[in-house]
Design an enzyme around this catalytic site. Sequence first.
Site, PDB file in Angstrom:
ATOM      1  CE  LYS A 114      -3.907  -2.247   2.163  1.00 55.38           C
ATOM      2  NZ  LYS A 114      -4.404  -2.616   0.916  1.00 55.38           N
ATOM      3  CB  CYS A 115       4.122   1.648  -0.575  1.00 51.83           C
ATOM      4  SG  CYS A 115       5.682   2.926  -0.948  1.00 51.83           S
ATOM      5  N   GLY A 116       3.217   4.175  -2.354  1.00 51.70           N
ATOM      6  CA  GLY A 116       3.063   4.934  -3.663  1.00 51.70           C
ATOM      7  C   GLY A 116       4.346   4.357  -4.396  1.00 51.70           C
ATOM      8  CB  THR A 161       3.091  -0.707  -4.325  1.00 47.36           C
ATOM      9  OG1 THR A 161       2.958  -0.367  -2.993  1.00 47.36           O
ATOM     10  CG2 THR A 161       2.435  -2.202  -4.598  1.00 47.36           C
TER      11      THR A 161
END
Length: 162
Positions: free
Chosen positions: A34-36, A38
Site C-alpha cells: 500500500k505504498c506509492g 508499490t
Amino acid sequence: MSLNDIALTTLSGEPTSLGDHAGRAVLVVNVASKCGLTPQYTALEQLARDYGDRGLTVIGVPCNQFMGQEPGSADEIQTFCSTTYGVTFPLLAKTDVNGPDRHPLYADLTRTADADGQAGDVQWNFEKFLISPDRSVVKRFRPTTVPDDPAILSAIDQVLPG
C-alpha cells in the site's frame, strides 16, 4: 556468520536462507502493498524473469514499518502480489528492517553505504541491496531508484555468475 547462514522464513512459513540461492546474485528489496512505490513490483518481476536464467534471484521482504503500508497477513500479501503484479519471485515473512527488532539480515545489509556514502537505516519501502554470488553486498539503492534504472541493471550485469 555469513549472509548465507542467516536464518530466514518464507512468506509461507518455511525456513530458508540466502544459502538456498548459492552461486546466484541476489537483489533483496523490502516491499509493501500500500505504498506509492508499490508499482515497482512490475519492474522487480521483470528483472526476475529477464535475469533469472543468468543467475539473479529477486527476494521481496514485506515490511510494515513505514506508515503501516504492509498491514496484510501472509496470505493477503501473497494474493495481492501474485494477482496484482504477477509476482513469482520469492517473498519472505514480514520483517523489521529497522529498529530494535531489526532482522539480522538487515543488520548486515544496512552497513552498506548508498551511492552518496550513507549507510544506516532503510529509508522507506523498496530499498534495494544487491548481493554478489560470493555474498558480499555490492550496492545499495534507495527506494526511489526504480528496479530497471541503468545503474541497477549495470550493477547486476557486473555481478552475475559466469
